[in-house]
Scaffold this motif. Structure first.
Motif, short mmCIF file in Angstrom:
data_model
loop_
_atom_site.label_atom_id
_atom_site.label_comp_id
_atom_site.label_asym_id
_atom_site.label_seq_id
_atom_site.Cartn_x
_atom_site.Cartn_y
_atom_site.Cartn_z
N UNK A 1 87.05 61.16 37.07
CA UNK A 1 87.15 61.91 35.82
C UNK A 1 85.74 62.22 35.33
N UNK A 2 85.45 63.50 35.14
CA UNK A 2 84.12 63.93 34.72
C UNK A 2 84.18 64.41 33.28
N UNK A 3 83.29 63.89 32.45
CA UNK A 3 83.18 64.29 31.05
C UNK A 3 81.78 64.87 30.84
N UNK B 1 85.04 57.00 35.85
CA UNK B 1 84.80 57.94 34.76
C UNK B 1 83.30 58.17 34.70
N UNK B 2 82.89 59.43 34.82
CA UNK B 2 81.47 59.77 34.84
C UNK B 2 81.16 60.70 33.68
N UNK B 3 80.27 60.26 32.83
CA UNK B 3 79.79 61.05 31.71
C UNK B 3 78.42 61.61 32.09
N UNK C 1 80.85 59.08 20.98
CA UNK C 1 82.28 58.78 21.15
C UNK C 1 82.55 57.89 22.37
N UNK C 2 81.52 57.58 23.14
CA UNK C 2 81.74 56.89 24.41
C UNK C 2 80.88 55.64 24.55
N UNK C 3 81.30 54.83 25.51
CA UNK C 3 80.58 53.61 25.86
C UNK C 3 80.73 53.44 27.37
N UNK C 4 79.64 53.14 28.07
CA UNK C 4 79.70 53.06 29.53
C UNK C 4 79.23 51.70 30.02
N UNK C 5 79.67 51.37 31.23
CA UNK C 5 79.24 50.12 31.86
C UNK C 5 77.80 50.22 32.35
N UNK C 6 77.47 51.36 32.97
CA UNK C 6 76.13 51.53 33.55
C UNK C 6 75.62 52.93 33.25
N UNK C 7 74.35 53.02 32.89
CA UNK C 7 73.68 54.31 32.71
C UNK C 7 72.56 54.41 33.74
N UNK D 1 84.56 50.54 41.62
CA UNK D 1 85.71 51.36 41.24
C UNK D 1 86.19 51.04 39.83
N UNK D 2 86.63 52.07 39.14
CA UNK D 2 87.18 52.01 37.77
C UNK D 2 86.11 51.81 36.69
N UNK D 3 84.85 51.82 37.06
CA UNK D 3 83.80 51.71 36.05
C UNK D 3 83.62 53.03 35.31
N UNK D 4 83.01 52.91 34.14
CA UNK D 4 82.57 54.07 33.38
C UNK D 4 81.05 54.13 33.50
#
Length: 258
Positions: free
Chosen positions: A142-144, A123-125, A168-174, A98-101
């Motif tokens: 939140x979906x981007x 947050x899901x990109x 513009x973004x940075x994520x914990x896991x791809x 939870x709360x990960x990007x």
């Protein structure tokens, strides 16, 4: 002979002779003709030869543009190795906190993930229309979406705008899939647009998790995406031989077979 070794042997023989029949490949490789047919299907998908009615022919003398394989339509990808992809997706979802990007690419496995991700703060990109639509009703997520040029066959956004939006973004896991996973040549894709956006995705993630059913291993598609040094974890299915999985573990990659 490992599957990857058999693939390389088949390509070598086809390139040396120009063409070869199922029966001859079956005899040389010591496997059934049905296995050879499946091998040729996968190698053709990766752009390494062309399947014919009775065997295969070489593509080594074709211009590069002709060797680039078109994307498989999304509707077809959904049903290819579907059960394995569902199991891989279930295992991948367990890694999300939870709360990960996180980032989900436009693969059918990522769509399976989107269907079962619980409605928790995330947050899901994504560059996938289908992934975004699946997650849309989940109120806590939140979906981007990247935007960009719509690639209709994969229902994904690609191109310069999609690539720039990732800056513009940075994520914990791809969570990334690819057409090919090769022990020496890394990850590869069927065309340059898909490869370029996946390169950006990998570069913006703290942890890169490759989702690949066993049919992808040993294949080299048209365009390289990334070296295996950029991959932290691979989730695959039990059809991948343990000896082959160990060769990836020796590179420091966590390999999970489900």
């Amino acid at each position: 002979m490992l599957v990857a070794e058999r693939y390389e042997k088949i390509v070598q023989l086809v390139n040396e002779r120009g063409s070869i029949r199922f029966s001859e490949l079956s005899h040389i490789c010591g496997v059934t003709e049905e296995t050879i047919r499946r091998d040729l299907d996968r190698l053709e998908e990766a752009g390494r030869l062309r399947r014919t009615h009775g065997g295969a022919v070489s593509v080594k003398d074709q211009p590069a543009a002709q060797r680039s394989q078109p994307e498989i339509p999304y509707a077809e990808r959904e049903i290819m190795n579907a059960e394995e992809k569902r199991r891989i997706a279930e295992e991948a979802v367990k890694l999300i906190q939870p709360s990960e990007r996180i980032l989900l690419d436009a693969s059918s496995t990522a769509w399976y993930m989107a269907r079962i991700i619980p409605d928790v703060p995330l947050t899901v990109l994504t560059n996938s229309i289908k992934v975004a639509a699946e997650l849309g009703p989940k109120e806590k997520i939140q979906v981007i979406s990247t935007g960009g040029i719509l690639a209709g066959r994969s229902m994904s956004f690609v191109g310069p705008l999609a690539e720039r939006s990732l800056d513009a973004y940075y994520v914990d896991k791809a969570f990334i899939s690819s057409k090919g996973v090769h022990i020496e040549r890394g990850l590869s894709e069927s065309n340059e647009l898909q490869a370029r956006i996946k390169q950006r995705m990998i570069g913006m993630a703290d942890e890169v998790i490759v989702l690949a059913d066993a049919s992808k291993f040993g294949l080299q598609a048209f365009t390289q995406v990334a070296d295996l040094s950029q991959v932290h974890r691979i989730i695959t299915d039990r059809r991948l031989a343990e000896a082959e999985a160990d060769s990836y573990r020796e590179l420091g990659i966590i390999v999970q077979s489900v």
